[in-house]
Design an enzyme around this catalytic site. Structure first.
Site, PDB file in Angstrom:
ATOM      1  N   GLY A  20       0.791  -1.229   0.000  1.00  0.00           N
ATOM      2  CA  GLY A  20       0.000   0.000   0.000  1.00  0.00           C
ATOM      3  C   GLY A  20       0.824   1.281   0.000  1.00  0.00           C
ATOM      4  O   GLY A  20       0.322   2.338   0.382  1.00  0.00           O
ATOM      5  N   SER A  21       2.084   1.207  -0.463  1.00  0.00           N
ATOM      6  CA  SER A  21       2.884   2.451  -0.453  1.00  0.00           C
ATOM      7  C   SER A  21       2.342   3.462  -1.465  1.00  0.00           C
ATOM      8  O   SER A  21       2.379   4.671  -1.216  1.00  0.00           O
ATOM      9  CB  SER A  21       4.365   2.153  -0.706  1.00  0.00           C
ATOM     10  OG  SER A  21       4.580   1.757  -2.046  1.00  0.00           O
ATOM     11  N   LYS A  73      -7.662 -13.938 -11.081  1.00  0.00           N
ATOM     12  CA  LYS A  73      -8.760 -13.002 -11.381  1.00  0.00           C
ATOM     13  C   LYS A  73      -9.851 -13.149 -10.328  1.00  0.00           C
ATOM     14  O   LYS A  73      -9.748 -13.998  -9.434  1.00  0.00           O
ATOM     15  CB  LYS A  73      -9.301 -13.261 -12.791  1.00  0.00           C
ATOM     16  CG  LYS A  73      -9.891 -14.646 -12.977  1.00  0.00           C
ATOM     17  CD  LYS A  73     -10.494 -14.810 -14.370  1.00  0.00           C
ATOM     18  CE  LYS A  73     -11.223 -16.137 -14.466  1.00  0.00           C
ATOM     19  NZ  LYS A  73     -11.898 -16.337 -15.737  1.00  0.00           N
ATOM     20  N   MET A 100      -3.202  -7.351  -7.405  1.00  0.00           N
ATOM     21  CA  MET A 100      -2.535  -8.388  -8.185  1.00  0.00           C
ATOM     22  C   MET A 100      -3.511  -9.350  -8.857  1.00  0.00           C
ATOM     23  O   MET A 100      -3.216 -10.533  -9.023  1.00  0.00           O
ATOM     24  CB  MET A 100      -1.510  -9.124  -7.310  1.00  0.00           C
ATOM     25  CG  MET A 100      -0.455  -8.197  -6.715  1.00  0.00           C
ATOM     26  SD  MET A 100       0.259  -7.021  -7.908  1.00  0.00           S
ATOM     27  CE  MET A 100       1.590  -8.009  -8.548  1.00  0.00           C
ATOM     28  N   HIS A 119       2.396   0.658 -13.040  1.00  0.00           N
ATOM     29  CA  HIS A 119       3.172  -0.551 -13.320  1.00  0.00           C
ATOM     30  C   HIS A 119       4.661  -0.213 -13.201  1.00  0.00           C
ATOM     31  O   HIS A 119       5.113   0.817 -13.706  1.00  0.00           O
ATOM     32  CB  HIS A 119       2.852  -1.069 -14.721  1.00  0.00           C
ATOM     33  CG  HIS A 119       3.558  -2.350 -15.027  1.00  0.00           C
ATOM     34  ND1 HIS A 119       3.138  -3.573 -14.533  1.00  0.00           N
ATOM     35  CD2 HIS A 119       4.692  -2.599 -15.742  1.00  0.00           C
ATOM     36  CE1 HIS A 119       3.977  -4.510 -14.932  1.00  0.00           C
ATOM     37  NE2 HIS A 119       4.923  -3.960 -15.668  1.00  0.00           N
TER      38      HIS A 119
HETATM   39  C1  GAR Z   1       4.019  -1.429  -7.131  1.00  0.00           C
HETATM   40  O1  GAR Z   1       5.392  -1.351  -7.396  1.00  0.00           O
HETATM   41  C2  GAR Z   1       3.215  -1.596  -8.398  1.00  0.00           C
HETATM   42  O2  GAR Z   1       3.798  -0.968  -9.481  1.00  0.00           O
HETATM   43  C3  GAR Z   1       3.215  -3.088  -8.559  1.00  0.00           C
HETATM   44  O3  GAR Z   1       3.049  -3.590  -7.258  1.00  0.00           O
HETATM   45  C4  GAR Z   1       3.666  -2.699  -6.345  1.00  0.00           C
HETATM   46  C5  GAR Z   1       2.703  -2.414  -5.220  1.00  0.00           C
HETATM   47  O4  GAR Z   1       3.314  -1.663  -4.220  1.00  0.00           O
HETATM   48  N1  GAR Z   1       2.155  -3.494  -9.422  1.00  0.00           N
HETATM   49  C6  GAR Z   1       2.296  -4.402 -10.375  1.00  0.00           C
HETATM   50  O5  GAR Z   1       3.320  -5.020 -10.571  1.00  0.00           O
HETATM   51  C7  GAR Z   1       1.045  -4.619 -11.223  1.00  0.00           C
HETATM   52  N2  GAR Z   1       1.377  -5.287 -12.450  1.00  0.00           N
HETATM   53  P1  GAR Z   1       2.467  -0.937  -3.093  1.00  0.00           P
HETATM   54  O6  GAR Z   1       1.460  -1.957  -2.551  1.00  0.00           O
HETATM   55  O7  GAR Z   1       3.483  -0.575  -2.058  1.00  0.00           O
HETATM   56  O8  GAR Z   1       1.796   0.257  -3.701  1.00  0.00           O
END
Ligand code: GAR
Length: 212
Positions: A20-21, A73, A100, A119
């Site tokens: 969740g950053s 999904k 995800m 992404h």
């Molecule tokens: C992020 O780096 C985002 O780009 C990636 O998951 C991470 C979530 O971080 N998403 C993907 O790879 C989607 N294809 P977060 O939970 O700290 O925001």
């Protein structure tokens, strides 16, 4: 600023599965007034994900909605439950922040042109999982972060913003991902702000910025 009960502010529904950053960067920008929006609701497919704790701390309504029987999904019932929760919260934009699971069909029709994702690569390079690791394995010298509209393809929709990030000789996957996330935390709130202000126009596969 950023009152989740506001009916005048642009309303965001954030979907996440992990840390969740990006949610943290978005809600922080709403709260300090640099993003003219409010996070109306956070939804997670993962029980007790860190994003839920962050939502709680930020005073944002958050629900866990089980994804159902599939691994990548949502099943039909889960999809309907996500759509209902987002409609009940009257969201203007669905913001994927490390969610995800692939969204398709009914969900995308319910929020047509109103779903964005961040992404961790310069799309169309390295779609899919662990894009920072794909970049290291391939040996590129520059990678980055992309904000894009979500369509039926995986990491395929029209690109709205990108920021480049260098790949350094000593990088580990973790260090490179952290550097990319720095870029995500800059471009995601900024891009959502541009959408909220009505500054993003879609021309075929291209987006253009109006009003600046
Ligand atoms: C992020 O780096 C985002 O780009 C990636 O998951 C991470 C979530 O971080 N998403 C993907 O790879 C989607 N294809 P977060 O939970 O700290 O925001």
């Amino acid at each position: 600023m950023g009152d989740p009960n506001s009916t005048s502010l642009f309303r965001l529904g954030v979907l996440g599965s992990g840390e969740g950053s990006n949610f943290g960067a978005i809600v922080g920008a709403c709260q300090n007034g640099t993003l003219p929006a409010t996070v109306a609701v956070v939804l997670s497919d993962v029980e007790e994900a860190a994003i839920s704790q962050r939502a709680h701390e930020a005073g944002v309504a958050c629900s866990h909605i089980a994804p159902g029987k599939f691994r990548t999904k949502l099943d039909e019932a889960a999809e309907a439950a996500y759509i209902k929760a987002l409609n009940d919260a009257k969201v203007d934009l669905v913001v994927l922040a490390g969610f995800m699971r692939i969204l398709k069909g009914e969900f995308l029709r319910a929020f047509e042109g109103r779903v964005v994702n961040v992404h961790p690569s310069l799309l169309p390079a390295f779609p899919g999982l662990e894009a920072w690791k794909q970049a290291l394995d391939h040996g590129v010298k520059v990678t980055g972060a992309t904000v894009h509209f979500v369509d039926q393809g995986v990491d395929n929709g029209a690109i709205i913003a990108q920021e480049t990030v260098p790949v350094l000789d000593d990088d580990t996957p973790e260090v490179l991902h952290e550097r990319i996330q720095g870029a995500e935390h800059r471009i995601y709130p900024e891009t959502i702000g541009a959408i909220a202000r009505g500054e993003i126009a879609l021309r075929g596969r291209r987006t253009v910025r109006t009003g600046r």
